[in-house]
Design an enzyme around this catalytic site. Sequence first.
Site, short mmCIF file in Angstrom:
data_model
loop_
_atom_site.label_atom_id
_atom_site.label_comp_id
_atom_site.label_asym_id
_atom_site.label_seq_id
_atom_site.Cartn_x
_atom_site.Cartn_y
_atom_site.Cartn_z
N ASP A 151 58.20 -33.27 6.05
CA ASP A 151 57.86 -34.42 6.92
C ASP A 151 59.00 -34.79 7.86
O ASP A 151 58.83 -35.71 8.68
CB ASP A 151 57.47 -35.64 6.06
CG ASP A 151 56.16 -35.43 5.34
OD1 ASP A 151 55.41 -34.52 5.71
OD2 ASP A 151 55.89 -36.18 4.37
N LYS A 153 54.75 -45.34 3.28
CA LYS A 153 53.30 -45.08 3.40
C LYS A 153 52.83 -44.16 2.27
O LYS A 153 51.84 -44.42 1.61
CB LYS A 153 53.01 -44.39 4.75
CG LYS A 153 51.63 -43.76 4.81
CD LYS A 153 51.41 -42.89 6.03
CE LYS A 153 51.95 -41.50 5.96
NZ LYS A 153 51.02 -40.45 5.52
N ASN A 154 53.60 -43.09 2.02
CA ASN A 154 53.13 -42.10 1.05
C ASN A 154 53.26 -42.56 -0.39
O ASN A 154 52.66 -41.96 -1.29
CB ASN A 154 53.85 -40.76 1.27
CG ASN A 154 53.34 -40.06 2.52
OD1 ASN A 154 52.34 -40.47 3.09
ND2 ASN A 154 54.03 -39.01 2.94
N ARG A 203 49.13 -43.94 12.32
CA ARG A 203 48.71 -43.68 10.93
C ARG A 203 49.86 -43.95 9.96
O ARG A 203 49.60 -44.28 8.80
CB ARG A 203 48.28 -42.21 10.78
CG ARG A 203 46.91 -41.91 11.33
CD ARG A 203 46.52 -40.50 10.95
NE ARG A 203 46.97 -40.24 9.60
CZ ARG A 203 47.40 -39.06 9.14
NH1 ARG A 203 47.41 -38.02 9.94
NH2 ARG A 203 47.81 -38.92 7.89
N ARG A 246 44.79 -27.18 3.74
CA ARG A 246 45.27 -28.06 2.68
C ARG A 246 44.23 -28.07 1.56
O ARG A 246 43.43 -28.99 1.44
CB ARG A 246 45.57 -29.44 3.24
CG ARG A 246 46.69 -29.38 4.25
CD ARG A 246 47.06 -30.72 4.79
NE ARG A 246 47.77 -31.54 3.83
CZ ARG A 246 48.15 -32.80 4.09
NH1 ARG A 246 47.87 -33.35 5.23
NH2 ARG A 246 48.81 -33.49 3.18
N CYS A 287 42.76 -29.85 8.61
CA CYS A 287 43.94 -30.64 8.90
C CYS A 287 44.82 -29.84 9.85
O CYS A 287 45.03 -28.65 9.65
CB CYS A 287 44.67 -30.93 7.61
SG CYS A 287 46.18 -31.82 7.85
N1 EPU Z 1 48.46 -27.20 -2.03
C1 EPU Z 1 47.62 -26.26 -2.58
N2 EPU Z 1 46.63 -26.70 -3.39
C2 EPU Z 1 46.41 -28.02 -3.66
C3 EPU Z 1 47.29 -28.97 -3.09
C4 EPU Z 1 48.31 -28.52 -2.27
O1 EPU Z 1 47.78 -25.07 -2.36
O2 EPU Z 1 45.48 -28.34 -4.40
C5 EPU Z 1 49.57 -26.74 -1.17
C6 EPU Z 1 49.52 -27.36 0.24
O3 EPU Z 1 48.66 -26.66 1.09
C7 EPU Z 1 50.98 -27.29 0.65
C8 EPU Z 1 51.72 -27.53 -0.67
O4 EPU Z 1 50.78 -27.22 -1.71
O5 EPU Z 1 51.29 -26.01 1.11
C9 EPU Z 1 52.22 -28.95 -0.85
O6 EPU Z 1 51.19 -29.87 -0.55
P1 EPU Z 1 51.07 -31.26 -1.31
O7 EPU Z 1 49.86 -31.24 -2.19
O8 EPU Z 1 52.36 -31.59 -1.96
O9 EPU Z 1 50.78 -32.25 -0.09
P2 EPU Z 1 50.02 -33.62 -0.22
O10 EPU Z 1 50.27 -34.19 -1.55
O11 EPU Z 1 48.63 -33.47 0.23
C10 EPU Z 1 51.98 -35.15 0.57
C11 EPU Z 1 52.25 -36.08 1.73
C12 EPU Z 1 52.46 -35.27 2.99
C13 EPU Z 1 53.63 -34.31 2.76
C14 EPU Z 1 53.35 -33.42 1.55
C15 EPU Z 1 54.50 -32.51 1.19
C16 EPU Z 1 51.03 -38.08 1.16
C17 EPU Z 1 49.92 -39.01 1.46
N3 EPU Z 1 51.12 -36.99 1.91
O12 EPU Z 1 50.77 -34.47 0.90
O13 EPU Z 1 52.81 -36.21 4.02
O14 EPU Z 1 53.82 -33.51 3.92
O15 EPU Z 1 53.07 -34.26 0.41
O16 EPU Z 1 55.64 -33.25 0.91
O17 EPU Z 1 51.84 -38.35 0.29
C18 EPU Z 1 52.95 -37.06 6.19
O18 EPU Z 1 53.30 -38.15 5.70
O19 EPU Z 1 53.02 -36.81 7.42
C19 EPU Z 1 52.41 -36.04 5.31
C20 EPU Z 1 51.67 -35.03 5.75
#
Ligand code: EPU
Length: 425
Positions: free
Chosen positions: A312, A22-23, A404, A120, A115
């Site tokens: 995850d 999915k991701n 989801r 986030r 969220c």
């Molecule tokens: N963060 C910031 N600023 C930003 C972006 C992120 O501070 O601009 C912080 C977040 O709050 C968090 C950390 O950085 O503490 C990592 O977040 P990341 O940006 O890597 O998360 P994401 O890219 O939004 C993806 C996956 C998530 C998974 C995370 C971490 C997708 C669609 N989502 O989210 O998946 O938990 O990476 O590996 O790829 C799930 O599938 O259940 C899920 C939540």
Amino acid sequence: MDKLLVRGGSTLKGSVHISGSKNASLPILAATLLTEEPCIIRRVPDVSDTNYMIQILAALGAEVERSSGTVRITAGTISHNAPYEIVRKMRASICVMGPLLARLHKASVSLPGGCIIGDRPVDLHLKGLEAIGAVINMEGGNMMIDAPDGLHGKEVDLRGKHGPTVLGTDNLMMAAVLTEGTTIIESAACEPEVVDLANFLIKMGAQIEGAGTRRIKIQGVKKLHGTEHTVTPDRIEAGTFMVAAAMTGCPEHGVTLHRVCQKDLVPTTEKLTESGHHVQFNEAGNSCTVKPGDSPQGANIITAPFPGFPTDMQAQFTALFAITPGISVVEDTIFPQRFMHCAEMTRMGAHIKVDNGTAVIQGSDSMSAAPVMASDLRASAALVLAALCAEGTTEINRLYHIDRGYENIDDKLVMLGADIERVRE
Ligand code: EPU
């Protein structure tokens, strides 16, 4: 709202095919906006998040055809305006920002709302895009992005206080592929889903080096073309079935998972082995059998960016540790508030104390059924795992969370021998 009735006590055996990730699918689908030519993406899991992404692409003007796992997208003429009604349903919608900016030099995307798994923010996404020339204004809850002086390659460090950002790395990589000059992303996310996106972009004609390392170098090109791609296997779905097998698999035959990727499952495999369970991969590393061990023991987990232990997977391991003798400690450094499943499992008789981003779990001999509420995607999966081992029938409400991100999880578990019924309401 659908709910799941899980009658605990079945022994799982047989085999299951793991779906595409999915991701990885979400940013890859978004990346099709980078070309007006058709792209064909295979093994896109049929889950509500990929359906939301397809709806966004269609709302932006792309022609989309979906036939089971294959999606064909032609983003001929597109608009820059991602509609709030769809964007608000899924945080990952923000990964259309990079492609829209690259292709149209303009994007309007709603700021994602709150969220359940914690704050986030999107500051790192914006930092990356601003570094290459984007100008961002907030208007009525929307991020209005444009590039009045064009986009120009730059070196940018995307490290945040919790480490690298997966979708932030994706967004900048997608924006940079059509940006004049060289963009270097320092402190890039190394997750396999980032590598899969890079591989897709390279097939479209992008010049990218270093995906899967902390430094990604992108040399902008003038145009990208259509291509075909098969999405990498879902390492989190695979990990969830591996934990299910350890918790309630047949000790003699275990559960076999097909279409997995061994190297993406190293942290999950290591923790299962450390907890006394057996994981055996075939030589090609694309299939594995998991059997529960005779004398399981608790373990400690600290989540970390890849190749560390994935956030995850922490909820699923919390469910495993709830029925494993001894004390286990699970700390989530990426989303310290992601422990809603613990309160629900406590209602099922688990002994878990959560404090400051850490769960301390005292394993019990058994759990008992209770009506519980799914709070987010992985928390719901953890509740299903707990319910498979609990005495009695557990009712899991708010099932839309699990839909989801897990393709037919109930059907797949039933095929393995679980006693699960989906009640449609
Ligand atoms: N963060 C910031 N600023 C930003 C972006 C992120 O501070 O601009 C912080 C977040 O709050 C968090 C950390 O950085 O503490 C990592 O977040 P990341 O940006 O890597 O998360 P994401 O890219 O939004 C993806 C996956 C998530 C998974 C995370 C971490 C997708 C669609 N989502 O989210 O998946 O938990 O990476 O590996 O790829 C799930 O599938 O259940 C899920 C939540």
